[in-house]
Design a protein around this motif. Sequence first.
Motif, PDB file in Angstrom:
ATOM      1  N   LYS A  31      19.082 -22.310  17.846  1.00 19.70           N
ATOM      2  CA  LYS A  31      19.611 -22.543  16.508  1.00 19.70           C
ATOM      3  C   LYS A  31      20.428 -23.834  16.408  1.00 19.70           C
ATOM      4  CE  LYS A  31      20.844 -18.921  14.111  1.00 19.70           C
ATOM      5  NZ  LYS A  31      21.525 -17.712  13.630  1.00 19.70           N
ATOM      6  N   VAL A  32      20.639 -24.515  17.539  1.00 21.00           N
ATOM      7  CA  VAL A  32      21.473 -25.722  17.531  1.00 21.00           C
ATOM      8  C   VAL A  32      20.590 -26.948  17.309  1.00 21.00           C
ATOM      9  CG1 VAL A  32      23.221 -27.065  18.752  1.00 21.00           C
ATOM     10  CG2 VAL A  32      23.072 -24.602  19.132  1.00 21.00           C
ATOM     11  N   ASN A  33      20.257 -27.203  16.048  1.00 23.00           N
ATOM     12  CA  ASN A  33      19.495 -28.401  15.732  1.00 23.00           C
ATOM     13  C   ASN A  33      20.433 -29.601  15.604  1.00 23.00           C
ATOM     14  OD1 ASN A  33      20.657 -28.257  13.134  1.00 23.00           O
ATOM     15  ND2 ASN A  33      18.939 -27.101  12.319  1.00 23.00           N
ATOM     16  N   GLN A  34      19.886 -30.765  15.302  1.00 17.14           N
ATOM     17  CA  GLN A  34      20.702 -31.974  15.270  1.00 17.14           C
ATOM     18  C   GLN A  34      21.755 -31.917  14.169  1.00 17.14           C
ATOM     19  OE1 GLN A  34      20.389 -34.515  17.677  1.00 17.14           O
ATOM     20  NE2 GLN A  34      22.407 -34.938  16.782  1.00 17.14           N
ATOM     21  N   GLU A  35      21.400 -31.316  13.041  1.00 22.41           N
ATOM     22  CA  GLU A  35      22.342 -31.236  11.922  1.00 22.41           C
ATOM     23  C   GLU A  35      23.549 -30.372  12.279  1.00 22.41           C
ATOM     24  OE1 GLU A  35      21.916 -30.771   7.136  1.00 22.41           O
ATOM     25  OE2 GLU A  35      20.813 -29.341   8.382  1.00 22.41           O
ATOM     26  N   CYS A  77      14.832 -14.958  11.624  1.00 24.76           N
ATOM     27  CA  CYS A  77      15.228 -14.046  10.548  1.00 24.76           C
ATOM     28  C   CYS A  77      14.127 -14.004   9.494  1.00 24.76           C
ATOM     29  CB  CYS A  77      16.532 -14.524   9.927  1.00 24.76           C
ATOM     30  SG  CYS A  77      16.976 -13.695   8.391  1.00 24.76           S
ATOM     31  N   PRO A  78      13.609 -12.825   9.146  1.00 21.34           N
ATOM     32  CA  PRO A  78      12.480 -12.751   8.206  1.00 21.34           C
ATOM     33  C   PRO A  78      12.819 -13.178   6.786  1.00 21.34           C
ATOM     34  CG  PRO A  78      13.289 -10.562   8.725  1.00 21.34           C
ATOM     35  CD  PRO A  78      13.977 -11.502   9.659  1.00 21.34           C
ATOM     36  N   THR A  79      14.117 -13.198   6.445  1.00 21.76           N
ATOM     37  CA  THR A  79      14.506 -13.583   5.084  1.00 21.76           C
ATOM     38  C   THR A  79      15.096 -14.980   5.010  1.00 21.76           C
ATOM     39  OG1 THR A  79      16.711 -12.629   5.351  1.00 21.76           O
ATOM     40  CG2 THR A  79      14.982 -11.171   4.511  1.00 21.76           C
ATOM     41  N   GLY A  80      15.277 -15.632   6.165  1.00 22.50           N
ATOM     42  CA  GLY A  80      15.826 -16.984   6.169  1.00 22.50           C
ATOM     43  C   GLY A  80      17.330 -17.061   6.071  1.00 22.50           C
ATOM     44  N   VAL A  81      18.029 -15.919   6.052  1.00 27.37           N
ATOM     45  CA  VAL A  81      19.483 -15.931   5.899  1.00 27.37           C
ATOM     46  C   VAL A  81      20.166 -16.479   7.148  1.00 27.37           C
ATOM     47  CG1 VAL A  81      21.536 -14.499   5.521  1.00 27.37           C
ATOM     48  CG2 VAL A  81      19.438 -14.048   4.230  1.00 27.37           C
ATOM     49  N   THR A  82      19.640 -16.136   8.323  1.00 31.58           N
ATOM     50  CA  THR A  82      20.271 -16.585   9.565  1.00 31.58           C
ATOM     51  C   THR A  82      19.369 -17.487  10.393  1.00 31.58           C
ATOM     52  OG1 THR A  82      19.513 -14.651  10.831  1.00 31.58           O
ATOM     53  CG2 THR A  82      21.621 -14.467   9.665  1.00 31.58           C
ATOM     54  N   SER A  83      18.355 -18.059   9.773  1.00 36.45           N
ATOM     55  CA  SER A  83      17.424 -18.918  10.501  1.00 36.45           C
ATOM     56  C   SER A  83      17.676 -20.388  10.172  1.00 36.45           C
ATOM     57  CB  SER A  83      15.981 -18.559  10.137  1.00 36.45           C
ATOM     58  OG  SER A  83      15.079 -19.488  10.692  1.00 36.45           O
ATOM     59  N   GLN A  84      17.468 -21.254  11.174  1.00 39.40           N
ATOM     60  CA  GLN A  84      17.530 -22.691  10.937  1.00 39.40           C
ATOM     61  C   GLN A  84      16.134 -23.290  10.760  1.00 39.40           C
ATOM     62  OE1 GLN A  84      20.474 -23.974  10.296  1.00 39.40           O
ATOM     63  NE2 GLN A  84      21.218 -21.893  10.696  1.00 39.40           N
ATOM     64  N   ASP A  85      15.148 -22.425  10.634  1.00 36.62           N
ATOM     65  CA  ASP A  85      13.775 -22.854  10.382  1.00 36.62           C
ATOM     66  C   ASP A  85      13.620 -23.115   8.881  1.00 36.62           C
ATOM     67  OD1 ASP A  85      11.057 -23.165   9.966  1.00 36.62           O
ATOM     68  OD2 ASP A  85      10.469 -21.493  11.259  1.00 36.62           O
ATOM     69  N   PRO A  86      13.412 -24.360   8.465  1.00 32.39           N
ATOM     70  CA  PRO A  86      13.342 -24.656   7.024  1.00 32.39           C
ATOM     71  C   PRO A  86      12.218 -23.920   6.319  1.00 32.39           C
ATOM     72  CG  PRO A  86      12.635 -26.548   8.335  1.00 32.39           C
ATOM     73  CD  PRO A  86      13.244 -25.567   9.290  1.00 32.39           C
ATOM     74  N   ARG A  87      11.175 -23.551   7.050  1.00 30.21           N
ATOM     75  CA  ARG A  87      10.077 -22.802   6.426  1.00 30.21           C
ATOM     76  C   ARG A  87      10.524 -21.402   6.044  1.00 30.21           C
ATOM     77  NH1 ARG A  87       5.906 -23.286  11.227  1.00 30.21           N
ATOM     78  NH2 ARG A  87       7.875 -22.697  12.252  1.00 30.21           N
ATOM     79  N   ARG A  88      11.493 -20.887   6.767  1.00 29.92           N
ATOM     80  CA  ARG A  88      12.000 -19.550   6.467  1.00 29.92           C
ATOM     81  C   ARG A  88      13.134 -19.586   5.444  1.00 29.92           C
ATOM     82  NH1 ARG A  88      10.665 -15.527  10.413  1.00 29.92           N
ATOM     83  NH2 ARG A  88       9.369 -16.366  12.085  1.00 29.92           N
ATOM     84  N   ASN A  89      14.104 -20.497   5.647  1.00 26.15           N
ATOM     85  CA  ASN A  89      15.286 -20.435   4.779  1.00 26.15           C
ATOM     86  C   ASN A  89      15.051 -21.008   3.383  1.00 26.15           C
ATOM     87  OD1 ASN A  89      15.807 -23.301   4.990  1.00 26.15           O
ATOM     88  ND2 ASN A  89      16.781 -22.932   6.978  1.00 26.15           N
ATOM     89  N   LYS A  90      13.930 -21.697   3.174  1.00 24.34           N
ATOM     90  CA  LYS A  90      13.642 -22.172   1.817  1.00 24.34           C
ATOM     91  C   LYS A  90      13.289 -21.011   0.885  1.00 24.34           C
ATOM     92  CE  LYS A  90       8.693 -23.234   2.361  1.00 24.34           C
ATOM     93  NZ  LYS A  90       7.684 -24.315   2.325  1.00 24.34           N
TER      94      LYS A  90
END
Length: 524
Positions: free
Chosen positions: A255-259, A424-437
């Motif tokens: 979960k530790v991306n550059q941002e 996270c299936p709902t994007g609430v706790t994911s840093q994957d932009p495909r999920r959290n969008k």
Amino acid sequence: MYKSPFVIVSLVSLAVLVALGLVWHWVLYLLLVWALLVGIGIYDMLSRSNVLNNYPVIGHFRYMLEFVRPELRQYFFESEFSGRPFNRAQRTLIEARADNKSDSSPFGTLHDFGAAGFNYTEHSLAPKTVPEEAMRIRVGGPQCSKPYLASRLNISAMSFGSLSSTAVMAMNLGAKRGNFAHNTGEGAISPYHERHGGDLIWEIGTAYFGCRTKNGRFDAETFEEKARRDQVKMIELKLSQGAKPAHGGLLPAAKVNQEIADTRQIAAGEDCQSPSSHPEFDTPIGLLEFIARLRELSGGKPVGMKMCLGKRSEFLSICKAMLETGIRPDFITIDGAEGGTGAAPQEFSDRLGNYINEALPFVHQCLIGTGLRDDIRLIASGKVALGFDLVTKAALGADMFNAARPFMFSVGCIQARRCHTNKCPTGVTSQDPRRNKAIDVDHKAWRVKHYQENTLKAFRELTGAMGVDHPSKLVPDMIYHRNEYARAVPLSLPMEPLEPRQLLDGHIPESYRVPWEAASAERF
């Protein structure tokens, strides 16, 4: 074992397919499927998994069913009250309030009033109206020059990194619309906390994210610049967290991306482990001197500390240090051991720390007994979700309340418990932009506002129904607790109530004597 049957079935099926292929040539295409399954079986027999080694191919069904087991339980087998950490009844009520829909229920309660552990309160034939202005409270003691008029219910500490960018934005925009505060968590102030301008409580943890030097020490200059921003209303120094006390924070490398790395001032792609204790102080007096330093650097804003109650003597050590130094925190947040987190060692969550309904009244009584209570606000944090939770915590001594997971439900969390995987299936706790969008920030922000607003409304109505016109008048005797197969009794305190300054007058009750005598302002 299944190895021998697997070999026999493989050879027999091969012969059958070849024979049938001589008549119907299209059958030979099934040899591709056969080769795939046999290849999997051979791989399984060479693997170190006991199940797959003994049961090639079909052993995978065991792991497939285990993978979907939580979902099967949640959707098909879970009763209204069996789910953990929040049951279906709680989640349904939170969802209704977030959607600003009626929270009415038909046909009577589903609770068993005679069950052990059931809590309730008594109503009055002379109900009162609790004024709306009672839902706000001034935070800032005599040493604070910029007090904050806070809502009674605010968003608890959840970091950017633990939460996705869209979840953070939805919560902050909801806080802006509802005029309540959003705690940043220890992961620093991110651009997503700032985008919509909602009031912030800046939490500073042991790693000093957002105000740290390269070697992980506190950077006063950076802290001062950020703490004096208008959006920051309070500063919270995190000593420990209910879900993982004495362990420090943990953000998995996935979960530790550059941002996030830039926001926290750390390296990307590596596990982000916070120290278990603060390197800037190691005594109760040192803690209070650091709090005074933060207050000065922030320009006089309210500064407090967050802790999960552990050894009772250590909290009394802090009280003695307050008396010796004259320094007071403006607030103390008590986190219960039942609180949540994005990632924690299992046994730290299961076995360390005090339950909030025991910790909160102890802290409350100690502050009374040392004559410190009037200067300090107490904030309850730990599975605070519904109006009756607020009533109970207020009766046990809380002035304010922080909620975390209910606000996660408001932005779309379904309690899948995949927070630490970045999936996270709902994007609430994911840093994957495909999920959290998937999180519609504007829509979810309204749900955040409505949940907070409707929960405070329920708190006001319940308090008034008890014949009480202000939350400060709630006391433990008003909450009834049913022990196993016994008559319900007023909620008992872990220790007897104290009179103001009783611990200083020499009349120390036996239940306080051992931790009081063990306490020292010079050490934890």
